[in-house]
Scaffold this active site. Structure first.
Site, PDB file in Angstrom:
ATOM      1  N   GLY A 280       0.779  -1.239   0.000  1.00  0.00           N
ATOM      2  CA  GLY A 280       0.000   0.000   0.000  1.00  0.00           C
ATOM      3  C   GLY A 280       0.809   1.287   0.000  1.00  0.00           C
TER       4      GLY A 280
ATOM      5  N   ASN B 262       1.555   3.118  -2.556  1.00  0.00           N
ATOM      6  CA  ASN B 262       0.862   4.090  -3.413  1.00  0.00           C
ATOM      7  C   ASN B 262      -0.345   4.679  -2.690  1.00  0.00           C
ATOM      8  OD1 ASN B 262       1.960   4.462  -6.307  1.00  0.00           O
ATOM      9  ND2 ASN B 262       2.223   2.265  -5.897  1.00  0.00           N
TER      10      ASN B 262
ATOM     11  N   MET C 151      -3.850  -6.823  -7.711  1.00  0.00           N
ATOM     12  CA  MET C 151      -3.210  -7.834  -8.543  1.00  0.00           C
ATOM     13  C   MET C 151      -4.198  -8.777  -9.236  1.00  0.00           C
ATOM     14  SD  MET C 151      -0.398  -6.472  -8.325  1.00  0.00           S
ATOM     15  CE  MET C 151       0.813  -7.480  -9.148  1.00  0.00           C
ATOM     16  N   ARG C 152      -5.418  -8.322  -9.446  1.00  0.00           N
ATOM     17  CA  ARG C 152      -6.379  -9.130 -10.197  1.00  0.00           C
ATOM     18  C   ARG C 152      -6.945  -8.328 -11.357  1.00  0.00           C
ATOM     19  NH1 ARG C 152      -7.984 -13.778  -6.926  1.00  0.00           N
ATOM     20  NH2 ARG C 152      -6.821 -13.341  -5.036  1.00  0.00           N
TER      21      ARG C 152
ATOM     22  N   ILE D 102      -9.777  -6.984 -13.748  1.00  0.00           N
ATOM     23  CA  ILE D 102     -11.203  -6.734 -13.554  1.00  0.00           C
ATOM     24  C   ILE D 102     -11.936  -6.863 -14.884  1.00  0.00           C
ATOM     25  CG2 ILE D 102     -10.842  -5.376 -11.479  1.00  0.00           C
ATOM     26  CD1 ILE D 102     -11.200  -2.930 -13.061  1.00  0.00           C
TER      27      ILE D 102
ATOM     28  N   HIS E 197       1.237   1.311 -13.258  1.00  0.00           N
ATOM     29  CA  HIS E 197       1.987   0.124 -13.688  1.00  0.00           C
ATOM     30  C   HIS E 197       3.488   0.437 -13.633  1.00  0.00           C
ATOM     31  CE1 HIS E 197       2.717  -3.685 -15.659  1.00  0.00           C
ATOM     32  NE2 HIS E 197       3.606  -3.049 -16.402  1.00  0.00           N
TER      33      HIS E 197
HETATM   34  C1  GAR Z   1       3.466  -1.010  -7.538  1.00  0.00           C
HETATM   35  O1  GAR Z   1       4.808  -0.991  -7.930  1.00  0.00           O
HETATM   36  C2  GAR Z   1       2.544  -1.040  -8.736  1.00  0.00           C
HETATM   37  O2  GAR Z   1       3.055  -0.347  -9.823  1.00  0.00           O
HETATM   38  C3  GAR Z   1       2.500  -2.523  -9.015  1.00  0.00           C
HETATM   39  O3  GAR Z   1       2.396  -3.109  -7.731  1.00  0.00           O
HETATM   40  C4  GAR Z   1       3.110  -2.304  -6.803  1.00  0.00           C
HETATM   41  C5  GAR Z   1       2.230  -2.070  -5.591  1.00  0.00           C
HETATM   42  O4  GAR Z   1       2.942  -1.419  -4.586  1.00  0.00           O
HETATM   43  N1  GAR Z   1       1.377  -2.867  -9.833  1.00  0.00           N
HETATM   44  C6  GAR Z   1       1.406  -3.793 -10.777  1.00  0.00           C
HETATM   45  O5  GAR Z   1       2.400  -4.464 -11.014  1.00  0.00           O
HETATM   46  C7  GAR Z   1       0.103  -3.959 -11.533  1.00  0.00           C
HETATM   47  N2  GAR Z   1       0.302  -4.751 -12.712  1.00  0.00           N
HETATM   48  P1  GAR Z   1       2.241  -0.776  -3.319  1.00  0.00           P
HETATM   49  O6  GAR Z   1       1.363  -1.846  -2.679  1.00  0.00           O
HETATM   50  O7  GAR Z   1       3.396  -0.406  -2.440  1.00  0.00           O
HETATM   51  O8  GAR Z   1       1.442   0.415  -3.774  1.00  0.00           O
END
Ligand code: GAR
Length: 205
Positions: free
Chosen positions: A12, A14, A92-93, A95, A111
């Site tokens: 989390g 982001n 990570m799913r 939609i 991404h």
């Molecule tokens: C982030 O780096 C995001 O870009 C990636 O998961 C991480 C989540 O980090 N997303 C993907 O790879 C989607 N295909 P966080 O939980 O620290 O925000």
């Protein structure tokens, strides 16, 4: 007030960056709800500490997408909390149709690569293995195809010879925490004028 909802599966960071920028007034919007498909997600804890409704909704029996009747519950929960913009933050799913019907052009994702390079999982590792000198991150609209929607913002990160997947991902995340809140600010202020084909036109103001 413009209301966003966040879907997150992991630690989390982001979400944390978005919360910070809502609290300091950079983003003029309210986070209506944070939903996770993982009961142990750090994101749920971050939301609770910030006083934001934090909800775990079972994803169903599949590993890579939400089961139909469960996906309906996600949409219902977002609607209940008045969400106008859905932000995927490490969700990570994949939609599917229920979501797109309800939130047409109102779902965005972060991404960890410069799309269209390195779609899919562990994009930072894909970039390192491929040997590119620059990678980065992308905020884009979500379409039914994975990691393909119109691009809102991107940031570039240099790849160093001594990078490991972890050090590279760390630097990409620092940029994610800048461009994701900025993209949400732009949308919540209605500065995103139109989508022309694949091009997203933003009012500079
Ligand atoms: C982030 O780096 C995001 O870009 C990636 O998961 C991480 C989540 O980090 N997303 C993907 O790879 C989607 N295909 P966080 O939980 O620290 O925000």
């Amino acid at each position: 007030m413009f209301t966003i909802g966040i879907l997150a599966s992991g630690k989390g960071s982001n979400l944390q960056a978005i919360v910070k920028h809502v609290q300091n007034g950079f983003i003029n919007a309210k986070i209506g709800v944070v939903i996770s498909d993982n009961p142990d997600a750090g994101a749920l804890e971050i939301a609770r500490s910030a006083g934001i409704p934090a909800v775990y909704i079972e994803p169903g029996k599949y590993r890579t997408f939400l089961e139909n009747h469960q996906e309906k519950k996600y949409v219902e929960c977002l609607k209940q909390h008045g969400v106008e913009l859905v932000c995927l933050a490490g969700f990570m799913r994949v939609i599917k149709k229920n979501f797109f019907r309800e939130y047409q052009n109102r779902i965005i994702n972060i991404h960890p690569s410069l799309l269209p390079s390195f779609r899919g999982l562990e994009a930072w590792k894909q970039a390192l293995d491929y040997g590119v000198r620059f990678t980065g991150c992308t905020v884009h609209f979500v379409e039914e195809d994975i990691d393909t929607g119109p691009i809102i913002l991107q940031a570039v990160v240099a790849v160093f010879d001594d990078d490991t997947p972890e050090t590279l991902h760390q630097r990409i995340q620092e940029k994610e925490h800048v461009i994701y809140p900025l993209a949400i600010k732009i949308i919540s202020e209605n500065r995103l004028i139109r989508i022309e084909g694949r091009r997203v036109i933003i009012d500079e103001m």
